[in-house]
Motif scaffolding. Sequence first.
Motif, PDB file in Angstrom:
ATOM      1  N   LEU A  34       3.910 -63.562 -33.121  1.00 30.20           N
ATOM      2  CA  LEU A  34       2.762 -63.295 -32.269  1.00 30.20           C
ATOM      3  C   LEU A  34       1.851 -62.346 -33.040  1.00 30.20           C
ATOM      4  O   LEU A  34       2.312 -61.322 -33.542  1.00 30.20           O
ATOM      5  N   ASP A  35       0.565 -62.677 -33.128  1.00 28.00           N
ATOM      6  CA  ASP A  35      -0.322 -61.945 -34.022  1.00 28.00           C
ATOM      7  C   ASP A  35      -1.722 -61.828 -33.433  1.00 28.00           C
ATOM      8  O   ASP A  35      -2.149 -62.656 -32.632  1.00 28.00           O
ATOM      9  N   ASN A  36      -2.445 -60.784 -33.866  1.00 28.65           N
ATOM     10  CA  ASN A  36      -3.862 -60.638 -33.587  1.00 28.65           C
ATOM     11  C   ASN A  36      -4.595 -61.148 -34.824  1.00 28.65           C
ATOM     12  O   ASN A  36      -4.665 -60.473 -35.836  1.00 28.65           O
ATOM     13  N   LEU A  37      -5.131 -62.348 -34.728  1.00 27.47           N
ATOM     14  CA  LEU A  37      -5.811 -62.972 -35.856  1.00 27.47           C
ATOM     15  C   LEU A  37      -7.271 -63.191 -35.489  1.00 27.47           C
ATOM     16  O   LEU A  37      -7.578 -63.977 -34.592  1.00 27.47           O
ATOM     17  N   ALA A  38      -8.155 -62.463 -36.133  1.00 28.43           N
ATOM     18  CA  ALA A  38      -9.597 -62.549 -35.887  1.00 28.43           C
ATOM     19  C   ALA A  38      -9.946 -62.319 -34.419  1.00 28.43           C
ATOM     20  O   ALA A  38     -10.802 -62.989 -33.860  1.00 28.43           O
ATOM     21  N   GLY A  39      -9.232 -61.379 -33.782  1.00 27.33           N
ATOM     22  CA  GLY A  39      -9.522 -61.045 -32.398  1.00 27.33           C
ATOM     23  C   GLY A  39      -8.926 -61.995 -31.378  1.00 27.33           C
ATOM     24  O   GLY A  39      -9.295 -61.950 -30.207  1.00 27.33           O
ATOM     25  N   ASN A  40      -8.038 -62.860 -31.806  1.00 27.41           N
ATOM     26  CA  ASN A  40      -7.408 -63.814 -30.901  1.00 27.41           C
ATOM     27  C   ASN A  40      -5.900 -63.620 -30.845  1.00 27.41           C
ATOM     28  O   ASN A  40      -5.277 -63.279 -31.854  1.00 27.41           O
ATOM     29  N   ILE A  41      -5.317 -63.885 -29.680  1.00 25.28           N
ATOM     30  CA  ILE A  41      -3.866 -63.927 -29.539  1.00 25.28           C
ATOM     31  C   ILE A  41      -3.426 -65.224 -30.195  1.00 25.28           C
ATOM     32  O   ILE A  41      -3.759 -66.315 -29.723  1.00 25.28           O
ATOM     33  N   THR A  42      -2.731 -65.114 -31.304  1.00 25.71           N
ATOM     34  CA  THR A  42      -2.329 -66.286 -32.073  1.00 25.71           C
ATOM     35  C   THR A  42      -0.817 -66.333 -32.180  1.00 25.71           C
ATOM     36  O   THR A  42      -0.176 -65.323 -32.454  1.00 25.71           O
TER      37      THR A  42
ATOM     38  N   PRO B 259      -8.308 -64.600 -26.149  1.00 27.58           N
ATOM     39  CA  PRO B 259      -8.834 -63.394 -26.796  1.00 27.58           C
ATOM     40  C   PRO B 259      -7.870 -62.213 -26.702  1.00 27.58           C
ATOM     41  O   PRO B 259      -7.269 -61.979 -25.651  1.00 27.58           O
ATOM     42  N   TRP B 260      -7.723 -61.482 -27.800  1.00 28.50           N
ATOM     43  CA  TRP B 260      -6.863 -60.298 -27.829  1.00 28.50           C
ATOM     44  C   TRP B 260      -7.386 -59.229 -26.880  1.00 28.50           C
ATOM     45  O   TRP B 260      -6.631 -58.424 -26.346  1.00 28.50           O
ATOM     46  N   ALA B 261      -8.680 -59.223 -26.636  1.00 28.01           N
ATOM     47  CA  ALA B 261      -9.290 -58.217 -25.755  1.00 28.01           C
ATOM     48  C   ALA B 261      -8.768 -58.312 -24.322  1.00 28.01           C
ATOM     49  O   ALA B 261      -8.928 -57.371 -23.538  1.00 28.01           O
ATOM     50  N   ALA B 262      -8.117 -59.424 -23.960  1.00 28.32           N
ATOM     51  CA  ALA B 262      -7.536 -59.565 -22.621  1.00 28.32           C
ATOM     52  C   ALA B 262      -6.326 -58.649 -22.432  1.00 28.32           C
ATOM     53  O   ALA B 262      -5.928 -58.366 -21.299  1.00 28.32           O
ATOM     54  N   LEU B 263      -5.751 -58.150 -23.536  1.00 35.13           N
ATOM     55  CA  LEU B 263      -4.596 -57.250 -23.474  1.00 35.13           C
ATOM     56  C   LEU B 263      -5.069 -55.804 -23.429  1.00 35.13           C
ATOM     57  O   LEU B 263      -6.010 -55.427 -24.124  1.00 35.13           O
ATOM     58  N   SER B 264      -4.397 -54.997 -22.626  1.00 33.73           N
ATOM     59  CA  SER B 264      -4.708 -53.570 -22.543  1.00 33.73           C
ATOM     60  C   SER B 264      -3.591 -52.780 -23.206  1.00 33.73           C
ATOM     61  O   SER B 264      -2.413 -53.062 -22.965  1.00 33.73           O
ATOM     62  N   PRO B 265      -3.941 -51.774 -24.023  1.00 36.22           N
ATOM     63  CA  PRO B 265      -2.900 -50.958 -24.648  1.00 36.22           C
ATOM     64  C   PRO B 265      -1.983 -50.327 -23.608  1.00 36.22           C
ATOM     65  O   PRO B 265      -2.433 -49.907 -22.541  1.00 36.22           O
ATOM     66  N   GLY B 266      -0.682 -50.295 -23.920  1.00 35.83           N
ATOM     67  CA  GLY B 266       0.305 -49.721 -23.031  1.00 35.83           C
ATOM     68  C   GLY B 266       0.863 -50.698 -22.001  1.00 35.83           C
ATOM     69  O   GLY B 266       1.774 -50.364 -21.262  1.00 35.83           O
ATOM     70  N   GLY B 267       0.329 -51.904 -21.960  1.00 39.51           N
ATOM     71  CA  GLY B 267       0.791 -52.887 -20.982  1.00 39.51           C
ATOM     72  C   GLY B 267       2.002 -53.676 -21.464  1.00 39.51           C
ATOM     73  O   GLY B 267       2.260 -53.779 -22.659  1.00 39.51           O
ATOM     74  N   GLU B 268       2.745 -54.207 -20.504  1.00 44.34           N
ATOM     75  CA  GLU B 268       3.882 -55.063 -20.817  1.00 44.34           C
ATOM     76  C   GLU B 268       3.480 -56.499 -20.557  1.00 44.34           C
ATOM     77  O   GLU B 268       2.905 -56.819 -19.508  1.00 44.34           O
TER      78      GLU B 268
END
Length: 169
Positions: free
Chosen positions: A17-25, A119-128
């Motif tokens: 699972l990776d953040n690739l160019a701002g996307n959840i990939t 989009p990776w921006a849909a994830l919030s830091p600290g979330g599960e």
Amino acid sequence: MRHAHAAGGLELGNLILDNLAGNITVRFGVRVDQLEELEQVLAEGSTVGLVCEGGVSRRKSMWPDKTLAEEEWVSTLRRDVLAQDYVLDLPGAEKALRSKDLAALLKDGWGRLSMVIGPWAALSPGGEYSLDLSITLTRRDVPVWLRYVVFFKSWDVYQPVSYQLDFRY
């Protein structure tokens, strides 16, 4: 990572699972064992599809998980009777892969896959979160009306498999 079903022919390898160019990939490979069943289905003239469905959900303790992003990825495989080879279509590829050796073709085509979920921006830091990935190899040329009439029959070549990866961001 939790595996929900027995492999029975399909197996996931190297899940990343990776953040690739701002996307959840999601990057992974699919291995197919017991090729005899698949070869038989292709020899009958059927087109099969590797269907990968992925989704990311925010885990909640007291409420149902909230789905943040979902995606479906489909690759088709068929036998070209005239050329006496197998043809594998990959999404986004300019031309299909072809080979007389089915095992080598599947290793080249499905050994390293990449799927953008959202989009990776849909994830919030600290979330599960939870990544759910299901993989199915099914006949694609069965008419829709027949699927409803013969609803008790599975059109899958192998047993579908599901994986879940829980992570914290």
